[in-house]
Design an enzyme around this catalytic site. Structure first.
Site, PDB file in Angstrom:
ATOM      1  N   LYS A   1       0.636  -1.205   0.094  1.00  0.00           N
ATOM      2  CA  LYS A   1      -0.414   0.109   0.534  1.00  0.00           C
ATOM      3  C   LYS A   1       0.666   1.515  -0.307  1.00  0.00           C
ATOM      4  CE  LYS A   1      -4.360  -1.913   0.774  1.00  0.00           C
ATOM      5  NZ  LYS A   1      -3.720  -3.960   0.751  1.00  0.00           N
TER       6      LYS A   1
HETATM    7  C1  LIG Z   1      -4.302  -4.574  -0.004  1.00  0.00           C
HETATM    8  C2  LIG Z   1      -3.203  -6.045  -0.118  1.00  0.00           C
HETATM    9  C3  LIG Z   1      -3.864  -6.493  -0.668  1.00  0.00           C
HETATM   10  C4  LIG Z   1      -4.807  -6.602  -1.946  1.00  0.00           C
HETATM   11  O1  LIG Z   1      -4.652  -5.952  -2.786  1.00  0.00           O
HETATM   12  P1  LIG Z   1      -5.513  -5.525  -3.661  1.00  0.00           P
HETATM   13  O2  LIG Z   1      -5.330  -4.540  -4.611  1.00  0.00           O
HETATM   14  O3  LIG Z   1      -6.687  -4.893  -3.200  1.00  0.00           O
HETATM   15  O4  LIG Z   1      -6.102  -6.575  -5.123  1.00  0.00           O
HETATM   16  C5  LIG Z   1      -2.475  -8.127  -0.978  1.00  0.00           C
HETATM   17  N1  LIG Z   1      -1.703  -8.048   0.324  1.00  0.00           N
HETATM   18  C6  LIG Z   1      -1.792  -7.528   1.267  1.00  0.00           C
HETATM   19  C7  LIG Z   1      -0.315  -7.686   2.011  1.00  0.00           C
HETATM   20  C8  LIG Z   1      -2.520  -6.209   0.861  1.00  0.00           C
HETATM   21  O5  LIG Z   1      -2.346  -5.500   1.795  1.00  0.00           O
END
Ligand SMILES: *Cc1c(COP(=O)(O)O)cnc(C)c1O
Length: 496
Positions: free
Chosen positions: A112
């Site tokens: 993120k």
């Molecule tokens: C948010 C997240 C995901 C999923 O990603 P999306 O963009 O929502 O498909 C996968 N792994 C981790 C560690 C995340 O924080």
């Protein structure tokens, strides 16, 4: 380049407006009117350049109402601030017969950060164009990773405030500690009595509370959102897929034009959609491999063309993928349906009324051609962490392991040996307890003891920002009822 809503394609906004607004008023998501193109010549040029230069090139293609100087300022502020523990920003590592693209070298140890370190600058730059002399207040309801990444991204960014609400008992101890010790003058963190949905509903109510809105407008403050439906979160994610291809070119592991596959552990469909856009703008990408945990609504959809959220919700050891409504899928369907906004309105009306929809035959065929989908249980996730560690000496987190497992299934089923990049979305230390359990017997129930034991057992050092949390003072310990959330917001925003 203009942006339009997936539910009303005659409704156009600029890139800046799309980023400021987040969601279109008709409930649709903003998508670019037409997709730009990256030529092979540009890819070749970028292959010898830094991550920051690649980011400048890709962002400029999409944010055409930003000047080159503005783009460069945003990119530099996000990625050259010393907040990433790798100068490459994203690391591409060969592990077995695939490449893991480590997207967790930022301050909060999850992918993120790749977008949320940049979004504050995109947002404040947009603000200067669209609504100068204002402050923007970001409200977030989080089940863990997004809240912390947004806090780190927005902390002490001029003209912004950020308030994060999390469910009192709905986040892991490490995630809670990451948030309650958050530093910065413009941040607030508050627990609520209730679950994630209560937090999310509370935030949505505040967004549509007209009385609150005018009270804040009188002080020059307006709300915005940092969640993954915002175009400003997607475009930074396209960059790392472009960058991964450039990296393979630069290392001589791939020849220009040769396709790579991409595998992504998926929840809200944001990360894999960014890979789809990278493919559409000209990066030679073959199959997009969509990996789910036991909440396998997307696996079923990609295999059958039927999206059905009427199913049991499971809490898994890859919590950031525990999701039944993958919002960003709407953007993909808009493109694949030939930008048919009426059809999109119908499908999503059906989703909210009956909890499901079925796409047309032509859309289904396009999905089947471009995507592969598979899922993974918690037991399989732990077995994959174990095997990858024992066989390849590589420690992966519980989300990344889901993608590794699904990629192995894909390889076995199809024999497609094109080079494959797997998105590695979190540091294993962010989920120490379950990673440790996959490779050894836990000696303690304490999260920080487990982190130390994982370091001893694996020989891989933990990111300092996680181990240092133990010593950091808790700054935010307030817990409120959902009904008190507006009061928390007012107190924080109108503090003097
Ligand atoms: C948010 C997240 C995901 C999923 O990603 P999306 O963009 O929502 O498909 C996968 N792994 C981790 C560690 C995340 O924080």
């Amino acid at each position: 380049m203009r942006y339009r809503s997936t539910r009303q394609k005659e409704y156009y906004v600029t890139a800046s407006q799309a980023i400021l607004q987040g969601l279109s008023a008709d409930g649709g998501l903003f998508v670019p009117e037409r997709l730009p193109h990256l030529s092979q010549e540009t890819l070749r040029e970028l292959s010898t350049k830094s991550y920051l230069e690649r980011a400048n090139a890709v962002l400029s293609l999409f944010l055409d109402d930003f000047t080159p100087a503005e783009v460069a300022h945003c990119v530099k502020s996000a990625y050259a601030s010393g907040r990433f523990d790798s100068d490459n920003i994203a690391e591409l590592r060969r592990v077995g017969d695939a490449y893991l693209l480590e997207l967790w070298h930022g301050p909060t140890c999850a992918f993120k950060d790749m977008a949320l370190q940049l979004l504050p600058y995109l947002l404040t730059t947009s603000m200067k164009k669209v609504a100068p002399d204002k402050r923007v207040a970001i409200l977030v309801a989080t089940s863990g990773d997004t809240g912390k990444a947004a806090l780190e991204g927005f902390r002490d960014v001029p003209d912004t405030d950020i308030i994060v609400f999390y469910p009192e008992d709905g986040v892991s101890p490490m995630q809670k500690r990451q948030m309650t010790t958050q530093e910065g003058e413009n941040v607030a963190v508050c627990a609520i009595k209730g679950n994630f949905d209560d937090a999310q509903t509370g935030v949505k109510k505040i967004f549509t509370d007209r009385a609150l809105e005018s009270k804040l407008a009188a002080h020059g403050v307006s709300f915005s959102s940092a969640n993954s439906i915002n175009w400003g979160r997607l475009v930074p994610q396209i960059v790392y897929y472009v960058s991964a291809y450039c990296e393979l070119l630069d290392r001589g592991e791939i020849t220009m034009g040769e396709e790579m596959n991409v595998a992504v552990p998926t929840g809200n469909f944001g990360n894999i959609l960014a890979a789809y856009y990278a493919k559409r703008i000209g990066v030679p990408i073959g199959r997009l491999i969509c990996a789910s945990n036991r909440n396998d609504v997307l696996t079923e959809f990609i295999r059958t063309g039927v999206y059905n959220k009427n199913r049991q919700f499971y809490t898994t050891i890859s919590p950031s993928m525990d999701i039944l409504i993958s919002s960003n899928l709407e953007r993909l369907l808009f493109h694949l349906s030939g930008e048919d906004d009426e059809t999109i309105r119908n499908w999503f009306a059906s989703l909210s009324e009956t909890g499901k929809y079925k796409v047309s035959g032509t859309v289904y065929e396009k999905i089947a051609e471009g995507f592969y989908a598979g899922s993974c249980t918690d037991e399989e996730t732990q077995a994959t962490i174990h095997d990858t560690f024992v066989e390849q000496g590589y420690l992966c987190d519980t989300h990344t392991a889901v993608a590794v497992k699904v990629y192995r299934d894909y390889l076995r089923e199809t024999g497609d040996t094109r080079k494959t990049v797997i998105a590695s979305t979190a540091s294993p230390y962010k989920f120490s307890a379950n990673v440790l359990r996959a490779i050894a017997q836990a000696e303690s129930e304490d999260e920080f003891e487990q982190l130390s034991q994982l370091e001893r057992v694996s020989g891989v050092p933990a990111p300092r920002q996680l181990s240092a949390l133990k010593e950091k003072p808790v700054r935010f310990s307030e817990t409120v009822e959902p009904a008190e959330m507006p009061q928390v917001v007012l107190e924080h925003l109108l503090r003097s």
